[in-house]
Design a protein around this motif. Structure first.
Motif, PDB file in Angstrom:
ATOM      1  N   LEU A 113       2.943  10.138   5.235  1.00  0.00           N
ATOM      2  CA  LEU A 113       1.687  10.760   4.815  1.00  0.00           C
ATOM      3  C   LEU A 113       1.536  12.134   5.456  1.00  0.00           C
ATOM      4  CD1 LEU A 113      -0.750  10.275   3.041  1.00  0.00           C
ATOM      5  CD2 LEU A 113      -1.891   9.194   4.981  1.00  0.00           C
ATOM      6  N   GLY A 114       1.947  12.270   6.700  1.00  0.00           N
ATOM      7  CA  GLY A 114       1.901  13.564   7.379  1.00  0.00           C
ATOM      8  C   GLY A 114       2.764  14.606   6.692  1.00  0.00           C
TER       9      GLY A 114
ATOM     10  N   ALA B 295       0.628   7.917  13.905  1.00  0.00           N
ATOM     11  CA  ALA B 295       1.935   7.247  13.838  1.00  0.00           C
ATOM     12  C   ALA B 295       2.448   6.934  15.239  1.00  0.00           C
ATOM     13  CB  ALA B 295       2.944   8.125  13.089  1.00  0.00           C
ATOM     14  N   GLU B 296       2.300   7.876  16.149  1.00  0.00           N
ATOM     15  CA  GLU B 296       2.762   7.658  17.531  1.00  0.00           C
ATOM     16  C   GLU B 296       1.933   6.553  18.192  1.00  0.00           C
ATOM     17  OE1 GLU B 296       5.258   7.924  20.628  1.00  0.00           O
ATOM     18  OE2 GLU B 296       5.482   8.925  18.701  1.00  0.00           O
TER      19      GLU B 296
ATOM     20  N   GLU C  14       3.664   3.176  11.442  1.00  0.00           N
ATOM     21  CA  GLU C  14       4.396   4.352  11.911  1.00  0.00           C
ATOM     22  C   GLU C  14       5.056   5.094  10.753  1.00  0.00           C
ATOM     23  OE1 GLU C  14       8.096   5.653  14.762  1.00  0.00           O
ATOM     24  OE2 GLU C  14       7.536   3.539  14.663  1.00  0.00           O
ATOM     25  N   ILE C  15       5.777   4.378   9.913  1.00  0.00           N
ATOM     26  CA  ILE C  15       6.467   4.999   8.777  1.00  0.00           C
ATOM     27  C   ILE C  15       5.466   5.554   7.768  1.00  0.00           C
ATOM     28  CG2 ILE C  15       7.957   4.526   6.793  1.00  0.00           C
ATOM     29  CD1 ILE C  15       9.424   2.494   8.618  1.00  0.00           C
TER      30      ILE C  15
ATOM     31  N   ILE D 257       0.832  -1.210   0.000  1.00  0.00           N
ATOM     32  CA  ILE D 257       0.000   0.000   0.000  1.00  0.00           C
ATOM     33  C   ILE D 257       0.869   1.264   0.000  1.00  0.00           C
ATOM     34  CG2 ILE D 257      -0.259   0.217   2.496  1.00  0.00           C
ATOM     35  CD1 ILE D 257      -3.109   0.738  -0.009  1.00  0.00           C
ATOM     36  N   ASN D 258       2.119   1.125   0.403  1.00  0.00           N
ATOM     37  CA  ASN D 258       3.020   2.285   0.404  1.00  0.00           C
ATOM     38  C   ASN D 258       3.169   2.898  -0.989  1.00  0.00           C
ATOM     39  OD1 ASN D 258       3.964   2.417   3.238  1.00  0.00           O
ATOM     40  ND2 ASN D 258       4.639   0.344   2.766  1.00  0.00           N
TER      41      ASN D 258
END
Length: 121
Positions: free
Chosen positions: A58-59, A73-74, A52-53, A14-15
């Motif tokens: 995405l952020g 992510a956190e 997380e990555i 999906i990345n």
């Protein structure tokens, strides 16, 4: 956005869809609650995803939702750490280490160790 995610949720990686997802988030801004729900769905169901990555990346690509992505992510980082700690505690108990040592090393109390021991049995 939802259709796109559902269409590609089972992709091998999906990345590879990260840029498209970021673009769709910026072009059709749904409410923040919907975005958070959709991202949790991605984290739970997507193949080959390190949440997380993925959410940190995405952020970086979605300024409007950067804060939400970093929070997600956190959350997944802490969840992964907690799962690792549980596995360590289960292994220590299986090795026959005394519960006081396992508790001291992992920080888990008696109730949590009982649950882990029952799950490992």
């Amino acid at each position: 956005m939802l259709e796109y995610v559902q269409k590609h949720i089972r992709d091998r990686d999906i990345n590879l869809r990260l840029r498209d997802i970021a673009l769709l988030l910026e072009l059709t801004p749904p409410g923040k609650e919907l975005v958070v729900c959709l991202m949790h769905y991605l984290a739970q169901e997507a193949n080959s995803l390190d949440p997380e990555i993925f959410f940190r990346n995405l952020g970086r690509n979605t300024p409007r939702y950067k804060e939400e992505m970093m929070t997600i992510a956190e959350h997944w980082k802490l969840k992964g750490r907690n799962e690792r700690d549980k596995e360590i505690a289960r292994n220590m108990l299986a090795m026959g280490l005394d519960r006081a040592t396992v508790s001291q090393v992992t920080g888990f109390g008696d109730a949590e160790l009982d649950a882990l021991a029952d799950a490992g049995a």
